[in-house]
Design a protein around this motif. Structure first.
Motif, PDB file in Angstrom:
ATOM      1  N   THR A 226      23.293  90.815  -1.104  1.00 40.73           N
ATOM      2  CA  THR A 226      23.671  90.547   0.489  1.00 40.73           C
ATOM      3  C   THR A 226      25.285  90.687   0.444  1.00 40.73           C
ATOM      4  O   THR A 226      25.773  90.841   1.136  1.00 40.73           O
ATOM      5  CB  THR A 226      23.397  89.103   0.756  1.00 40.73           C
ATOM      6  OG1 THR A 226      23.924  88.231  -0.032  1.00 40.73           O
ATOM      7  CG2 THR A 226      21.967  89.010   0.929  1.00 40.73           C
ATOM      8  N   ALA A 227      25.828  91.075  -0.645  1.00 40.65           N
ATOM      9  CA  ALA A 227      27.346  91.210  -1.006  1.00 40.65           C
ATOM     10  C   ALA A 227      27.831  91.778  -2.300  1.00 40.65           C
ATOM     11  O   ALA A 227      26.961  92.354  -2.998  1.00 40.65           O
ATOM     12  CB  ALA A 227      27.941  89.608  -1.182  1.00 40.65           C
TER      13      ALA A 227
ATOM     14  N   VAL B 268      26.548  93.438   2.572  1.00 43.26           N
ATOM     15  CA  VAL B 268      25.565  94.459   2.275  1.00 43.26           C
ATOM     16  C   VAL B 268      24.567  94.078   3.280  1.00 43.26           C
ATOM     17  O   VAL B 268      23.976  93.095   3.316  1.00 43.26           O
ATOM     18  CB  VAL B 268      25.070  94.598   0.901  1.00 43.26           C
ATOM     19  CG1 VAL B 268      23.844  95.782   0.948  1.00 43.26           C
ATOM     20  CG2 VAL B 268      26.123  95.035   0.029  1.00 43.26           C
ATOM     21  N   GLU B 269      24.166  95.054   4.320  1.00 43.07           N
ATOM     22  CA  GLU B 269      23.193  94.738   5.223  1.00 43.07           C
ATOM     23  C   GLU B 269      21.973  95.546   4.566  1.00 43.07           C
ATOM     24  O   GLU B 269      22.236  96.873   4.298  1.00 43.07           O
ATOM     25  CB  GLU B 269      23.552  95.387   6.568  1.00 43.07           C
ATOM     26  CG  GLU B 269      22.498  95.116   7.632  1.00 43.07           C
ATOM     27  CD  GLU B 269      22.802  95.507   8.972  1.00 43.07           C
ATOM     28  OE1 GLU B 269      21.906  96.161   9.633  1.00 43.07           O
ATOM     29  OE2 GLU B 269      24.104  95.545   9.237  1.00 43.07           O
ATOM     30  N   LEU B 270      20.883  95.050   4.386  1.00 45.09           N
ATOM     31  CA  LEU B 270      19.825  95.693   3.422  1.00 45.09           C
ATOM     32  C   LEU B 270      18.718  95.937   4.310  1.00 45.09           C
ATOM     33  O   LEU B 270      18.265  95.074   5.314  1.00 45.09           O
ATOM     34  CB  LEU B 270      19.334  94.690   2.488  1.00 45.09           C
ATOM     35  CG  LEU B 270      18.245  95.398   1.411  1.00 45.09           C
ATOM     36  CD1 LEU B 270      18.891  96.077   0.380  1.00 45.09           C
ATOM     37  CD2 LEU B 270      17.696  94.089   0.775  1.00 45.09           C
TER      38      LEU B 270
ATOM     39  N   GLU C 295      27.007  98.989   3.445  1.00 42.84           N
ATOM     40  CA  GLU C 295      28.153  98.090   2.853  1.00 42.84           C
ATOM     41  C   GLU C 295      29.363  98.204   3.820  1.00 42.84           C
ATOM     42  O   GLU C 295      29.877  99.208   4.593  1.00 42.84           O
ATOM     43  CB  GLU C 295      28.751  98.859   1.723  1.00 42.84           C
ATOM     44  CG  GLU C 295      27.765  98.942   0.385  1.00 42.84           C
ATOM     45  CD  GLU C 295      28.245  99.381  -0.629  1.00 42.84           C
ATOM     46  OE1 GLU C 295      27.510  99.419  -1.656  1.00 42.84           O
ATOM     47  OE2 GLU C 295      29.170  99.987  -1.058  1.00 42.84           O
ATOM     48  N   SER C 296      30.127  96.965   3.879  1.00 38.28           N
ATOM     49  CA  SER C 296      31.287  96.756   5.182  1.00 38.28           C
ATOM     50  C   SER C 296      32.151  95.949   4.393  1.00 38.28           C
ATOM     51  O   SER C 296      31.626  94.949   3.799  1.00 38.28           O
ATOM     52  CB  SER C 296      30.560  96.154   6.446  1.00 38.28           C
ATOM     53  OG  SER C 296      31.626  95.864   7.196  1.00 38.28           O
TER      54      SER C 296
ATOM     55  N   HIS D 145      30.419  95.246  -8.148  1.00 38.15           N
ATOM     56  CA  HIS D 145      29.533  94.120  -8.594  1.00 38.15           C
ATOM     57  C   HIS D 145      28.629  93.715  -7.252  1.00 38.15           C
ATOM     58  O   HIS D 145      29.255  93.641  -5.921  1.00 38.15           O
ATOM     59  CB  HIS D 145      30.476  92.854  -8.654  1.00 38.15           C
ATOM     60  CG  HIS D 145      31.219  92.969  -9.989  1.00 38.15           C
ATOM     61  ND1 HIS D 145      30.693  92.635 -11.324  1.00 38.15           N
ATOM     62  CD2 HIS D 145      32.514  93.782 -10.283  1.00 38.15           C
ATOM     63  CE1 HIS D 145      31.599  93.086 -12.049  1.00 38.15           C
ATOM     64  NE2 HIS D 145      32.734  93.588 -11.526  1.00 38.15           N
ATOM     65  N   TYR D 146      27.433  93.603  -7.336  1.00 43.10           N
ATOM     66  CA  TYR D 146      26.357  93.213  -6.334  1.00 43.10           C
ATOM     67  C   TYR D 146      25.848  91.709  -6.595  1.00 43.10           C
ATOM     68  O   TYR D 146      25.362  91.530  -7.651  1.00 43.10           O
ATOM     69  CB  TYR D 146      25.204  94.329  -6.181  1.00 43.10           C
ATOM     70  CG  TYR D 146      25.734  95.619  -5.785  1.00 43.10           C
ATOM     71  CD1 TYR D 146      26.134  95.931  -4.274  1.00 43.10           C
ATOM     72  CD2 TYR D 146      25.928  96.799  -6.642  1.00 43.10           C
ATOM     73  CE1 TYR D 146      26.577  97.297  -3.898  1.00 43.10           C
ATOM     74  CE2 TYR D 146      26.535  98.041  -6.024  1.00 43.10           C
ATOM     75  CZ  TYR D 146      26.727  98.142  -4.750  1.00 43.10           C
ATOM     76  OH  TYR D 146      26.814  99.380  -4.291  1.00 43.10           O
ATOM     77  N   TRP D 147      25.603  91.308  -5.665  1.00 48.55           N
ATOM     78  CA  TRP D 147      24.814  89.898  -5.764  1.00 48.55           C
ATOM     79  C   TRP D 147      24.292  89.465  -4.390  1.00 48.55           C
ATOM     80  O   TRP D 147      24.489  90.153  -3.669  1.00 48.55           O
ATOM     81  CB  TRP D 147      25.671  88.752  -6.340  1.00 48.55           C
ATOM     82  CG  TRP D 147      26.890  88.336  -5.475  1.00 48.55           C
ATOM     83  CD1 TRP D 147      27.134  87.407  -4.677  1.00 48.55           C
ATOM     84  CD2 TRP D 147      28.211  88.950  -5.731  1.00 48.55           C
ATOM     85  NE1 TRP D 147      28.262  87.490  -4.110  1.00 48.55           N
ATOM     86  CE2 TRP D 147      29.141  88.369  -4.703  1.00 48.55           C
ATOM     87  CE3 TRP D 147      28.821  90.098  -6.204  1.00 48.55           C
ATOM     88  CZ2 TRP D 147      30.494  88.785  -4.462  1.00 48.55           C
ATOM     89  CZ3 TRP D 147      30.065  90.599  -6.097  1.00 48.55           C
ATOM     90  CH2 TRP D 147      30.975  89.962  -5.299  1.00 48.55           C
TER      91      TRP D 147
END
Length: 152
Positions: A20-21, A44-46, A57-58, A150-152
């Motif tokens: 989500t981020a 992150v809109e998935l 991604e924004s 980095h994604y989480w």
């Protein structure tokens, strides 16, 4: 593919589906003539259709000199039998960046470098307890860059 590699691939896919981020850092090294340095943190809109995940991604990118700009990326992840494919959806046609295969229980590496003109892109992805780390390296006549996600 070994059982451990199959488990790593399954674990990565499950983790990607919960993102989500993200944070992003761009840096350049010796010989680079680009000015792509700075950082961003965003959302992150998935969109999930089972075998593919679309990351919208924004964020606001802050350049190393303090300038700010909007940053938007569209990436498509596709689950394949032995790897995951990452494509950039910047133009009308998707641009294949990498197919990432497991090399350890928590580490992935590109199957082949992505070539864009005279530039070569490589990547590695690491699964950590609380995040996914994706590191791109770009080398070419004018480039020596590192893109660190980095994604989480």
């Amino acid at each position: 593919m070994t059982d451990n590699h199959a488990k790593a691939l399954t674990q990565l896919w499950c983790r990607l589906a919960r993102v989500t981020a993200f944070s992003f850092t761009a840096s350049n090294g010796p010989g680079s003539t680009t000015d792509w340095r700075g950082h961003a943190r965003g959302t992150v809109e998935l969109a999930d259709n089972g075998q593919q995940l679309l990351f919208l991604e924004s964020a606001h990118f802050t350049h190393s000199d303090g300038r700010e700009m909007d940053m938007r990326n569209r990436y498509r992840w596709t689950l394949l039998p032995d790897s995951v494919r990452l494509e950039h959806l910047r133009r009308a046609e998707p641009v294949l960046l990498f197919e990432l295969q497991p090399v350890t229980a928590h580490g992935f590496r590109q199957v082949a470098p992505h070539l864009c003109g005279a530039d070569e892109y490589t990547a590695e992805l690491l699964l950590h307890a609380n995040e996914i780390e994706l590191i791109w390296q770009i080398h070419g006549p004018r480039k020596n860059e590192r893109l660190h996600y980095h994604y989480w």
